[in-house]
Design a protein around this motif. Structure first.
Motif, short mmCIF file in Angstrom:
data_model
loop_
_atom_site.label_atom_id
_atom_site.label_comp_id
_atom_site.label_asym_id
_atom_site.label_seq_id
_atom_site.Cartn_x
_atom_site.Cartn_y
_atom_site.Cartn_z
N MET A 1 -6.41 -4.23 4.86
CA MET A 1 -7.61 -3.85 4.46
C MET A 1 -7.70 -3.91 3.02
O MET A 1 -8.85 -4.52 2.69
CB MET A 1 -8.10 -2.44 4.95
N TRP A 2 -6.91 -3.72 2.27
CA TRP A 2 -7.13 -3.52 0.76
C TRP A 2 -6.21 -4.62 0.08
O TRP A 2 -5.65 -4.65 -0.91
CB TRP A 2 -6.67 -2.41 0.26
N LYS A 3 -5.95 -5.71 0.59
CA LYS A 3 -5.21 -6.74 0.12
C LYS A 3 -6.14 -7.89 -0.76
O LYS A 3 -6.91 -8.34 -0.18
CB LYS A 3 -4.67 -7.67 1.21
N PRO A 4 -5.91 -7.60 -1.91
CA PRO A 4 -6.55 -8.66 -2.92
C PRO A 4 -6.52 -10.12 -2.86
O PRO A 4 -5.52 -10.56 -2.41
CB PRO A 4 -6.33 -8.02 -4.23
N HIS A 5 -7.57 -10.78 -3.16
CA HIS A 5 -7.27 -12.49 -3.24
C HIS A 5 -6.65 -12.64 -4.68
O HIS A 5 -5.80 -13.65 -4.80
CB HIS A 5 -8.70 -13.06 -3.17
N ALA A 6 -7.12 -12.04 -5.84
CA ALA A 6 -6.53 -12.21 -7.08
C ALA A 6 -6.35 -11.04 -7.64
O ALA A 6 -7.13 -10.00 -7.66
CB ALA A 6 -7.30 -13.42 -7.71
N PRO A 7 -5.47 -10.89 -8.62
CA PRO A 7 -5.38 -9.59 -9.37
C PRO A 7 -6.40 -9.32 -10.07
O PRO A 7 -6.78 -10.37 -10.85
CB PRO A 7 -4.05 -9.68 -10.15
N PRO A 8 -7.07 -8.23 -10.02
CA PRO A 8 -8.14 -7.77 -10.70
C PRO A 8 -7.66 -7.30 -12.14
O PRO A 8 -6.34 -7.10 -12.45
CB PRO A 8 -8.62 -6.45 -10.14
N ILE A 85 2.69 1.89 -8.54
CA ILE A 85 3.41 0.82 -9.20
C ILE A 85 3.68 -0.29 -8.30
O ILE A 85 4.40 -1.41 -8.69
CB ILE A 85 4.68 1.40 -9.92
N ASP A 86 3.44 -0.25 -7.05
CA ASP A 86 3.66 -1.10 -6.05
C ASP A 86 2.66 -1.28 -5.09
O ASP A 86 2.63 -0.55 -3.98
CB ASP A 86 5.16 -0.75 -5.26
N PHE A 87 1.48 -2.14 -5.20
CA PHE A 87 0.42 -2.13 -4.45
C PHE A 87 0.63 -2.54 -3.08
O PHE A 87 0.37 -1.96 -2.20
CB PHE A 87 -0.62 -2.94 -5.33
N GLU A 88 1.43 -3.48 -3.12
CA GLU A 88 1.75 -4.12 -1.89
C GLU A 88 2.49 -3.30 -0.87
O GLU A 88 2.16 -3.20 0.30
CB GLU A 88 2.40 -5.42 -1.94
N GLY A 89 3.39 -3.02 -1.50
CA GLY A 89 4.30 -1.74 -0.83
C GLY A 89 3.58 -0.78 -0.03
O GLY A 89 3.54 -0.21 0.86
N ASP A 90 2.57 -0.12 -1.16
CA ASP A 90 1.65 1.04 -0.86
C ASP A 90 0.60 0.65 0.31
O ASP A 90 0.61 1.58 1.18
CB ASP A 90 1.02 1.90 -1.79
N MET A 91 0.10 -0.61 0.35
CA MET A 91 -0.60 -1.21 1.27
C MET A 91 0.24 -1.31 2.91
O MET A 91 -0.45 -0.96 3.78
CB MET A 91 -1.29 -2.44 0.94
N GLU A 92 1.33 -1.52 2.53
CA GLU A 92 2.10 -1.60 3.76
C GLU A 92 2.53 -0.39 4.53
O GLU A 92 2.40 -0.16 5.77
CB GLU A 92 3.48 -2.40 3.68
N ARG A 93 2.75 0.67 3.44
CA ARG A 93 2.93 1.96 4.13
C ARG A 93 1.47 2.50 4.79
O ARG A 93 1.78 3.27 5.64
CB ARG A 93 3.08 3.02 2.94
N MET A 94 0.49 2.12 4.21
CA MET A 94 -0.82 2.68 4.73
C MET A 94 -0.88 1.90 6.07
O MET A 94 -1.19 2.69 7.19
CB MET A 94 -1.73 2.01 3.90
N ARG A 95 -0.46 0.61 6.12
CA ARG A 95 -0.56 0.02 7.59
C ARG A 95 0.20 0.50 8.81
O ARG A 95 -0.01 0.52 9.87
CB ARG A 95 -0.42 -1.47 7.58
#
Length: 139
Positions: A1-8, A85-95
């Motif tokens: 859901m929150w996977k970005p295309h490019a880093p803001p 500090i770990d967006f991808e890891g946090d989004m994986e934990r969300m999933r």
């Protein structure tokens, strides 16, 4: 859901906890289209978001989360800050959270993604919500 295309754009801030690492604060904005026949139901479920979902959002370092609706276009506009500090890891934990996946399955049914090829929020790629590019910010 929150996977970005490019880093803001990011801004580094000191964490209030002196023992923790510095963290990246990212402002993220996204859109998806709400099916008009689900407007009342969408508002109803968001008036009483499941506690497990709210808790997981906080655990995954998301703050200041808001969703707006434009009735003229049906667009839902979400904005939040990621303060971890770990967006991808946090989004994986969300999933990984079963209740979050149940919530997404329900709310995805109320929505139409504007991202070509998007299947649902759980798959993450391509993302269900379209991330928007930040072009201006005044702090």
């Amino acid at each position: 859901m929150w996977k970005p295309h490019a880093p803001p754009p990011q801004r580094i801030t000191k964490s209030p906890d002196p023992e923790s690492q510095q963290r990246n604060v990212r402002r993220i904005a996204q859109i998806v289209k709400l099916k008009p026949e689900f407007l009342d139901k969408y508002k109803e479920v968001h008036a009483a978001v499941w506690p497990e979902v709210l808790q997981q959002i906080k655990v995954c370092n998301i703050e200041d989360y808001s969703i707006y609706h434009d009735p003229a276009t049906g667009i839902l506009f979400a904005t939040f800050k990621y303060v971890g500090i770990d967006f991808e890891g946090d989004m994986e934990r969300m999933r990984e959270n079963v209740k979050v996946r149940e919530w997404w399955a329900m709310t995805d049914g109320f929505q139409e993604s504007v991202v070509p090829g998007a299947k649902n929020s759980e798959s993450g790629s391509p993302p269900w919500w379209k991330e928007l590019e930040e072009v201006f910010y005044l702090e």
